[in-house]
Design an enzyme around this catalytic site. Structure first.
Site, PDB file in Angstrom:
ATOM      1  N   SER A   1       7.405  -5.326   6.616  1.00 20.10           N
ATOM      2  CA  SER A   1       6.947  -6.300   7.624  1.00 20.10           C
ATOM      3  C   SER A   1       7.707  -7.600   7.584  1.00 20.10           C
ATOM      4  CB  SER A   1       5.455  -6.545   7.415  1.00 20.10           C
ATOM      5  OG  SER A   1       4.817  -5.309   7.249  1.00 20.10           O
TER       6      SER A   1
ATOM      7  N   ASP B   1       5.601  -3.608  10.657  1.00 17.13           N
ATOM      8  CA  ASP B   1       4.153  -3.328  10.662  1.00 17.13           C
ATOM      9  C   ASP B   1       3.581  -3.391  12.070  1.00 17.13           C
ATOM     10  OD1 ASP B   1       2.985  -6.550   9.328  1.00 17.13           O
ATOM     11  OD2 ASP B   1       4.507  -6.038  10.833  1.00 17.13           O
TER      12      ASP B   1
ATOM     13  N   ARG C   1       0.857  -1.209   0.000  1.00 20.26           N
ATOM     14  CA  ARG C   1       0.000   0.000   0.000  1.00 20.26           C
ATOM     15  C   ARG C   1       0.878   1.238   0.000  1.00 20.26           C
ATOM     16  NH1 ARG C   1      -4.745   0.226   4.139  1.00 20.26           N
ATOM     17  NH2 ARG C   1      -3.092  -0.005   5.677  1.00 20.26           N
TER      18      ARG C   1
HETATM   19  C1  0WK Z   1      -2.405  -4.032   7.639  1.00 21.20           C
HETATM   20  C2  0WK Z   1      -1.155  -3.226   7.936  1.00 21.20           C
HETATM   21  C3  0WK Z   1       0.056  -3.863   7.337  1.00 21.20           C
HETATM   22  C4  0WK Z   1       0.152  -5.269   7.839  1.00 21.20           C
HETATM   23  C5  0WK Z   1      -1.125  -5.984   7.519  1.00 21.20           C
HETATM   24  C6  0WK Z   1      -1.099  -7.380   8.077  1.00 21.20           C
HETATM   25  O1  0WK Z   1      -1.294  -1.933   7.415  1.00 21.20           O
HETATM   26  O2  0WK Z   1       1.196  -3.195   7.682  1.00 21.20           O
HETATM   27  O3  0WK Z   1       1.260  -5.907   7.291  1.00 21.20           O
HETATM   28  O4  0WK Z   1      -2.228  -5.331   8.080  1.00 21.20           O
HETATM   29  O5  0WK Z   1      -2.270  -8.004   7.759  1.00 21.20           O
HETATM   30  P1  0WK Z   1      -2.436  -8.944   6.490  1.00 21.20           P
HETATM   31  O6  0WK Z   1      -2.595  -8.046   5.309  1.00 21.20           O
HETATM   32  O7  0WK Z   1      -1.208  -9.747   6.459  1.00 21.20           O
HETATM   33  O8  0WK Z   1      -3.619  -9.734   6.765  1.00 21.20           O
HETATM   34  C1  BGC Z   2       7.293 -10.945   9.833  1.00 20.66           C
HETATM   35  C2  BGC Z   2       7.079  -9.803  10.775  1.00 20.66           C
HETATM   36  C3  BGC Z   2       5.735  -9.167  10.546  1.00 20.66           C
HETATM   37  C4  BGC Z   2       4.664 -10.214  10.584  1.00 20.66           C
HETATM   38  C5  BGC Z   2       3.311  -9.658  10.342  1.00 20.66           C
HETATM   39  C6  BGC Z   2       6.125 -11.873   9.909  1.00 20.66           C
HETATM   40  O1  BGC Z   2       6.270 -12.876   8.953  1.00 20.66           O
HETATM   41  O2  BGC Z   2       8.468 -11.655  10.169  1.00 20.66           O
HETATM   42  O3  BGC Z   2       8.084  -8.864  10.607  1.00 20.66           O
HETATM   43  O4  BGC Z   2       5.534  -8.247  11.544  1.00 20.66           O
HETATM   44  O5  BGC Z   2       4.903 -11.207   9.632  1.00 20.66           O
HETATM   45  O6  BGC Z   2       3.190  -9.113   9.088  1.00 20.66           O
END
Ligand code: 0WK
Ligand code: BGC
Ligand code: 0WK
Ligand code: BGC
Length: 909
Positions: A605, A659, A544
């Protein structure tokens, strides 16, 4: 004077309508409605006695629980062998229920063969009777070319009073009708049948269920009419069953739902409850029966005895000179010479009197026409009493059902079978009429069981088969739950203490599984932040780019989401960062800011060893990323170089944040008590504000995903988890993450389903290509399947979309497995969180800690139960901490922009 009376009496005799003569003679058998209501109320009282623990031992009406908990629901299917023993015919059948195409409408196909039961076996030894039964079975299997090798599921209709500890056990209470076999009372008839089948040999049969013929008849009729909740037999014997509320059956555990109860109403009156209705003829029948004193009601009602009752009445009236001018033949004196079939024949509309004459002639009698009318009337009164008494019994059962369900009226169907009901011309109509008269507020439909009770028995066996496989499945699920889900607090305590040890170790030295990487963020925002910042957010589901404007403690945010194709995630580092630079360029173009060199915060992240707020080398990729030439590289530099390569815009990257840190910051902007950031999304991770005094080495952050990389979670990791890890892009790494994050939960579920299917417990054992396809079961499906709002059929359609075609049962299992895996993930995160907040509390020397956690990630936000289970687990495992969860609205991007603002303002100071 006496002389005068005698003359007038005989004169009247000579002239009197023979039926009147009989009516008077048998007035005790001609029951009025108020008497029937009385019988009905007495039976109702007997039913209550038979159901309640206090009185059932002494109850004459046994009210036997059958373990049949539902009438057919349309999901039954299979091919079964059925044995139907205890009625007038012993039958062996093959029953196919919705088995395959070509089955006629309604979905049941039956083939049957009747085998005679030699008279001597009725009073012989049990072994002989069951050997005869299993020999007949073998003959049938042979005749139908049913291979002796194949295991044939069998349903056994055994029409005698049995206690059922389970669906496939029947302890015989007593014999009745024309059976008095030795050596079986009190024993399990299924055991005896299995032993006989073993003795006979050359056939493999699995006796799944033993049912009473009333129960089987209810199920048979219930197959076509869902309202059928009563089974009635008026045949050689008589009996009825119905669906009783489980809470009223003291003998069976549980209060929810219903269970079919076999009333064994044949014994009604054995305790004297009907003595004022018993006539001498009934006493004579009883005295001459195989079981005197037993089955009182049955001996007034059923086909085994009606003929005999008529014979005894005719005999008595003949002896009294009221018939055949007092002539009595030996045949008339002989037991059983008038059968119930004779009674039915005598009552036929058209040929009744002709039949009567024939029958009486067969008994070496010379009946006058009046004699025939009189004997026909006797038959009518005897069988009328039978149908009236059955109506009274039925009225009691229907009244009970109505009361159980607090209904004013009742619409119900009664499934009926038995030779008397089927062959006696007037019987059904009379019965229906009296029932409707006794219960004017009930709509009672009588449904004749055309094909006998074995269809119903097969349906019960189908349910038994399903329940057995379900039990096996549930047992296996328990195993999986046991092996898969550390629902045991002891195991969660283990995770908590291992997490704590990991945190402590990570703070002290490098190279630990929990890296505790410093973020160089020393304090949370204080609201003074202002200006325009670009935030780039890589690492979750998408990339993003967003522009954040801070002004007087308010923030405005514009963003655009870009996907990261797999080939980019697993290409070269240069390609990946060029892709990011291209997305940023597109966003700045879209925002008209390409010419501005914006300060930027970069949420990256992945585990980064940072040596400053704006620099950090990637320790290792996670979450399916594997771009080359990145690990060990400074990711901020790599982005800067990519921007330079693109040469269309420039950025001042002032902060690199994880993140979790970005999420904590963006939530702390709303609630200063927020000192923990947690991501439960594609990946799993957490950060928190650590006391500087605890950071021996300058740099410190978290990365709890690595817990277990030193095998400290081996006793929790299951073979399914090991499979997922082995096939991941980073085997042996991020073990805790692979038990808890969205990237892997779907795969764990797929591995469990694969195992269940290979064991034949799911999808009929068909291991489809789909099921073997990694990643086919995305975590989003868990959220959909586990949603409470989703009916089973919808779960089924999700599976069908995935190319997994299964039954409703399969859907139940899949939903269970999804629940098990996601629940474990939430609990393990809860245990980890409990370790962190307890550490913070102890580090601050607090009795109680009140703290807020900023949280983000699709699993936390979108899964129907994850967040709740997480909160509950933290509550239980960190009882001295009051933890509030703040779902992050704008994600970690805003947090990165906030950190960029803090850094930028400090640089301007
Ligand atoms: C939204 C955050 C982003 C993070 C994500 C984790 O803005 O930094 O990495 O959530 O959630 P996912 O998209 O992995 O479900
Ligand atoms: C990464 C982390 C991150 C997390 C959530 C993990 O796989 O090692 O740095 O915070 O995922 O996105
Ligand atoms: C036919 C059923 C059987 C039941 C019989 C009762 O298939 O299970 O026992 O009806 O009627 P009967 O043959 O005794 O007249
Ligand atoms: C038996 C019942 C059976 C009925 C009808 C009675 O004699 O006790 O178990 O249901 O006959 O066959």
């Amino acid at each position: 004077m006496l002389a005068v009376h005698l003359v007038s009496f005989f004169f009247s005799k000579l002239q009197e309508d023979p039926t009147k003569k009989v009516d008077r003679f048998l007035h005790a058998m001609r029951l009025q409605d108020e008497q029937l209501v009385d019988v009905s109320n007495r039976f109702l009282a007997e039913m209550k006695k038979g159901l309640s623990a206090e009185s059932l031992a002494a109850a004459a009406v046994k009210m036997l629980p059958t373990h049949v908990r539902s009438t057919p629901d349309g999901s039954e299917k299979g091919q079964f062998v059925a044995l139907d023993l205890g009625g007038s015919k012993f039958k062996v059948l093959r029953v196919k229920v919705r088995e395959d195409e070509g089955i006629k409408k309604g979905g049941v196909e039956m083939e049957e063969k009747t085998y005679p039961i030699p008279e001597e076996l009725h009073e012989g030894r049990a072994v002989e009777l069951f050997d005869h039964v299993s020999e007949s079975l073998k003959d049938f299997l042979h005749e139908k070319n049913m291979s002796p090798e194949k295991k044939h599921p069998l349903a056994f209709t055994f029409s005698f009073p049995c206690e059922h500890p389970s669906l496939d056990q029947g302890l015989l209470l007593s014999w009745c009708k024309n059976y008095k076999v030795r050596g079986l009372q009190g024993k399990d008839v299924v055991q005896s049948l299995r032993q006989a089948i073993d003795r006979t040999g050359d056939m493999d049969v699995d006796v799944l269920a033993v049912v009473n013929d009333t129960v089987a008849t209810m199920m048979t009729c219930g197959f076509d009419d869902q309202c059928c909740e009563v089974g009635l037999i008026i045949g050689t014997g008589t009996n009825a069953c119905y669906m009783e509320e489980l809470r009223h059956i003291d003998l069976v555990q549980g209060d929810e739902g219903r269970m079919c109860v076999n009333t064994e109403w044949g014994a009604f009156g054995d305790d004297g409850a009907l003595d004022d209705f018993i006539t001498d003829f009934d006493r004579d029948v009883d005295a001459a029966s195989l079981n005197p004193g037993k089955q009182t009601f049955e001996k007034m009602v059923s086909g085994m005895y009606l003929g005999e009752l008529v014979r005894l009445v005719v005999l008595k009236m003949a002896k009294l000179g009221l018939l055949f001018d007092g002539h009595v033949s030996d045949a008339l004196r002989t037991k059983g010479k008038i059968t119930t079939a004779d009674v039915a024949a005598m009552e036929e509309y058209i040929n009744g009197l002709i039949n009567t004459k024939e029958i009486l002639t067969r008994l070496q009698l010379t009946p006058s026409p009046d004699d025939c009318v009189a004997v026909q009337q006797i038959s009518t009164i005897v069988s009328f009493r039978s149908s009236n008494l059955v109506a009274a019994g039925l009225a009691a059962i229907l009244t009970r059902i109505k009361q159980n369900r607090n209904l004013r009226g009742l619409r119900i169907t009664v499934g009926v079978d038995g030779t008397v009901y089927k062959t006696h011309p007037q019987y059904p109509k009379r019965l229906h009429k009296v029932v409707r008269r006794l219960l004017p507020d009930c709509q009672v439909r009588f449904l004749l069981s055309e094909s006998g009770s074995s269809k119903g028995a097969a349906l019960v066996a189908a349910v038994a088969q399903r329940l057995t496989s379900q039990r096996r499945k549930v047992r296996l699920l328990d195993q999986i739950r046991f092996r898969c889900l550390c629902t045991f607090s002891s195991q969660l305590q283990l995770v908590k203490s291992r997490m704590r040890e990991g945190l402590e170790a990570g703070l002290k030295s490098k190279g630990c599984t929990i890296k505790m990487l410093p973020s160089f963020v020393y304090h949370t925002p204080n609201g003074t932040e202002r200006g325009k910042y670009l935030a780039l957010d890589l690492g979750g589901t998408n990339f993003r780019a967003m522009l954040v404007r801070f002004k007087r403690q308010k923030s405005r945010l514009y963003h655009k989401i870009y996907t990261i194709p797999l080939e980019i995630m697993q290409g070269t580092g240069e390609e990946l960062f060029d892709h990011l630079a291209q997305c940023v360029c597109d966003f700045l173009d879209y925002m008209g800011l390409k010419k501005v060199r914006l300060p930027a915060g970069f949420t990256f992240s992945f585990p980064c060893q940072q040596s400053g707020i704006d620099t950090g080398t990637l320790v290792s990729w996670t979450k399916g990323f594997k771009a080359t030439d990145c690990e060990g590289e400074d990711v901020v530099n790599m982005l800067r170089e990519a921007i330079k390569r693109r040469n269309e815009f420039d950025l001042d990257i002032v902060a690199l944040v994880n993140d979790t840190v970005g999420t904590m910051m963006s939530c702390a902007y709303e609630d200063p008590k927020c000192e923990v950031g947690m991501i439960a999304g594609t990946g799993s991770n957490l950060c928190y504000m650590e006391e500087l005094k605890n950071i021996e080495k300058l740099e410190q952050s978290n990365e709890w995903g690595g817990l277990g990389d030193d095998r400290c979670l081996e006793d929790i990791i299951t073979p399914y988890d090991a499979e997922v890890d082995m096939h991941s892009v980073n085997p042996g790494k991020q073990r805790f993450e692979k038990l808890t994050s969205g990237m892997y939960l779907g795969e764990i579920v797929r591995q469990v389903l694969l195992d269940l299917t290979r064991r034949g417990l799911l999808f009929k054992g068909h291991v489809t290509e789909t099921l073997k396809t990694p990643g086919i079961f995305e975590t989003k499906y868990l959220s959909q399947i586990e949603s409470d709002r989703l009916a089973l059929l919808q779960v089924r359609s999700i599976l069908q979309q995935l190319g997994l075609h299964g039954t409703c049962d399969d859907s139940i299992i899949v939903k269970e497995v999804c629940g098990a895996v996601s629940r474990r993930a939430a609990q393990m995160c809860g245990a980890g969180m409990a370790a962190v907040v307890d550490k913070i509390r102890e580090d601050r020397g607090l009795e109680r800690l009140s703290i807020a956690v900023g949280v983000d990630g699709a699993l936390y936000k979108l899964h129907p139960h994850f967040s709740q289970v997480l909160k509950e687990t933290v509550g239980v495992m960190a009882p001295h901490c009051n933890v509030t969860f703040l779902p992050s609205e704008e994600g970690s991007g805003k947090g990165a922009a906030l950190i960029a603002a803090v850094v930028r303002q400090k640089q301007e100071m």
